[in-house]
Design a protein around this motif. Structure first.
Motif, PDB file in Angstrom:
ATOM      1  N   VAL A 189       0.833  -1.205   0.000  1.00 26.55           N
ATOM      2  CA  VAL A 189       0.000   0.000   0.000  1.00 26.55           C
ATOM      3  C   VAL A 189       0.867   1.254   0.000  1.00 26.55           C
ATOM      4  O   VAL A 189       0.639   2.199  -0.763  1.00 26.55           O
ATOM      5  CB  VAL A 189      -0.957  -0.006   1.213  1.00 26.55           C
ATOM      6  CG1 VAL A 189      -1.636   1.347   1.378  1.00 26.55           C
ATOM      7  CG2 VAL A 189      -2.003  -1.105   1.062  1.00 26.55           C
ATOM      8  N   VAL A 190       1.875   1.264   0.863  1.00 22.96           N
ATOM      9  CA  VAL A 190       2.755   2.438   0.971  1.00 22.96           C
ATOM     10  C   VAL A 190       3.550   2.637  -0.311  1.00 22.96           C
ATOM     11  O   VAL A 190       3.669   3.757  -0.826  1.00 22.96           O
ATOM     12  CB  VAL A 190       3.697   2.285   2.185  1.00 22.96           C
ATOM     13  CG1 VAL A 190       4.751   3.392   2.190  1.00 22.96           C
ATOM     14  CG2 VAL A 190       2.895   2.300   3.482  1.00 22.96           C
ATOM     15  N   LEU A 191       4.092   1.558  -0.862  1.00 28.91           N
ATOM     16  CA  LEU A 191       4.857   1.665  -2.099  1.00 28.91           C
ATOM     17  C   LEU A 191       3.974   2.114  -3.258  1.00 28.91           C
ATOM     18  O   LEU A 191       4.403   2.884  -4.125  1.00 28.91           O
ATOM     19  CB  LEU A 191       5.517   0.323  -2.423  1.00 28.91           C
ATOM     20  CG  LEU A 191       6.626  -0.131  -1.468  1.00 28.91           C
ATOM     21  CD1 LEU A 191       7.046  -1.566  -1.779  1.00 28.91           C
ATOM     22  CD2 LEU A 191       7.827   0.801  -1.542  1.00 28.91           C
ATOM     23  N   HIS A 192       2.722   1.666  -3.249  1.00 32.60           N
ATOM     24  CA  HIS A 192       1.825   2.071  -4.335  1.00 32.60           C
ATOM     25  C   HIS A 192       1.466   3.550  -4.229  1.00 32.60           C
ATOM     26  O   HIS A 192       1.233   4.202  -5.255  1.00 32.60           O
ATOM     27  CB  HIS A 192       0.558   1.228  -4.334  1.00 32.60           C
ATOM     28  CG  HIS A 192      -0.350   1.546  -5.478  1.00 32.60           C
ATOM     29  ND1 HIS A 192       0.059   1.470  -6.787  1.00 32.60           N
ATOM     30  CD2 HIS A 192      -1.640   1.986  -5.509  1.00 32.60           C
ATOM     31  CE1 HIS A 192      -0.941   1.819  -7.582  1.00 32.60           C
ATOM     32  NE2 HIS A 192      -1.979   2.149  -6.833  1.00 32.60           N
ATOM     33  N   ALA A 193       1.429   4.085  -3.025  1.00 36.50           N
ATOM     34  CA  ALA A 193       1.207   5.531  -2.882  1.00 36.50           C
ATOM     35  C   ALA A 193       2.325   6.304  -3.578  1.00 36.50           C
ATOM     36  O   ALA A 193       2.086   7.345  -4.210  1.00 36.50           O
ATOM     37  CB  ALA A 193       1.121   5.901  -1.406  1.00 36.50           C
ATOM     38  N   ASP A 194       3.552   5.798  -3.492  1.00 36.50           N
ATOM     39  CA  ASP A 194       4.656   6.402  -4.221  1.00 36.50           C
ATOM     40  C   ASP A 194       4.414   6.307  -5.729  1.00 36.50           C
ATOM     41  O   ASP A 194       4.690   7.256  -6.481  1.00 36.50           O
ATOM     42  CB  ASP A 194       5.978   5.708  -3.890  1.00 36.50           C
ATOM     43  CG  ASP A 194       6.452   5.976  -2.476  1.00 36.50           C
ATOM     44  OD1 ASP A 194       6.010   6.967  -1.881  1.00 36.50           O
ATOM     45  OD2 ASP A 194       7.281   5.189  -1.975  1.00 36.50           O
ATOM     46  N   HIS A 195       3.922   5.159  -6.191  1.00 34.64           N
ATOM     47  CA  HIS A 195       3.641   4.997  -7.616  1.00 34.64           C
ATOM     48  C   HIS A 195       2.644   6.052  -8.096  1.00 34.64           C
ATOM     49  O   HIS A 195       2.789   6.591  -9.205  1.00 34.64           O
ATOM     50  CB  HIS A 195       3.078   3.604  -7.899  1.00 34.64           C
ATOM     51  CG  HIS A 195       4.049   2.496  -7.685  1.00 34.64           C
ATOM     52  ND1 HIS A 195       3.672   1.248  -7.242  1.00 34.64           N
ATOM     53  CD2 HIS A 195       5.403   2.440  -7.841  1.00 34.64           C
ATOM     54  CE1 HIS A 195       4.732   0.476  -7.149  1.00 34.64           C
ATOM     55  NE2 HIS A 195       5.796   1.173  -7.504  1.00 34.64           N
ATOM     56  N   SER A 196       1.655   6.336  -7.291  1.00 34.93           N
ATOM     57  CA  SER A 196       0.659   7.343  -7.672  1.00 34.93           C
ATOM     58  C   SER A 196       1.307   8.711  -7.825  1.00 34.93           C
ATOM     59  O   SER A 196       0.989   9.468  -8.762  1.00 34.93           O
ATOM     60  CB  SER A 196      -0.464   7.392  -6.629  1.00 34.93           C
ATOM     61  OG  SER A 196      -1.148   6.150  -6.564  1.00 34.93           O
TER      62      SER A 196
END
Length: 244
Positions: A189-196
């Motif tokens: 979840v945290v890494l995907h926030a970076d992707h966004s």
């Protein structure tokens, strides 16, 4: 002397292009590479020539040639008195390869942000949507696969094909470990926030913002790698500790 392992049960193989003639050597190579990169053959998996030849219904010669090519790509290794196996990295080697990946990715991102076309933007958005779905459904395998696709989608417009090729090469060597499959849901979840945030900067052609958020993303990744499990056979023992 360690016993030679048998080949694990494989998923459905891609049929040969010519069913009458069977698998050509380049098809065997592509299929073995796919099985390794998709995690169907984990690190340390034995690759007996005879078993593989029977799987493809060919002689051992094209299988051996394919495995030799994969050795050159860093995906397979050959051990005396043991045979071929999927390459096992130590945890330190995995982190080193991530450093290489970080440097190569950062080198291409600024140029990619400036050169990206509308089609490049649409592709990045499509892959990001698949990543979002993988996070929401807690599909770790899909998340791992789409993470690679997303990062490469951001660098391919750079006009730096050699850098992108080196990035893909380094990335491939880490694929048997399937790192993102083994992290927690919250980490994803945290890494995907970076992707966004990366996507937003990429679409805005804001190279500075893209590099800033990517640097933070790399720092988070390094922390995640430190916490990967070391007791489930993912990693080789560091040199000198095999017999401890």
């Amino acid at each position: 002397m360690p016993s030679r392992p048998r080949l694990p049960r494989l998923p459905q193989l891609t049929p040969p292009l010519d069913a009458r003639r069977g698998y050509a050597q380049h098809e065997i190579l592509a299929e073995l590479r796919r099985l390794v990169l998709e995690g169907n053959l984990p690190p340390g998996t034995g690759l007996p020539l005879g078993d593989l030849a029977r799987q493809f219904t060919v002689s051992a010669i094209p299988v051996r040639e394919s495995l030799q090519t994969l050795i050159g790509e860093g995906l397979v290794e050959h051990r005396p008195n043991f045979g071929y196996q999927v390459t096992m990295l130590t945890s330190a080697e995995l982190r080193e390869l991530y450093v290489v990946r970080e440097r190569l990715e950062s080198a291409a991102l600024a140029a990619a942000a400036a050169r990206a076309t509308r089609a490049d933007h649409e592709l990045a958005k499509e892959i990001h949507a698949r990543l979002e779905e993988a996070v929401l459904t807690e599909n770790a395998v899909a998340y791992h696969r789409e993470t690679r696709n997303f990062h490469l989608a951001l660098v391919r417009p750079s006009g730096m094909p050699r850098v992108v090729h080196m990035l893909e090469y380094a990335w491939n060597i880490t694929e048997p470990v399937q790192p993102m499959v083994h992290v927690s849901t919250m980490d994803r979840v945290v890494l995907h926030a970076d992707h966004s945030k990366q996507l937003a900067a990429f679409l805005a052609r804001d190279a500075d913002a893209l590099l800033t958020v990517t640097d933070l993303h790399h720092q988070r990744l390094n922390g995640v790698l430190e916490n990967l499990p070391t007791d489930i056979g993912l990693f080789a023992e560091p040199a000198g500790q095999e017999d401890i």
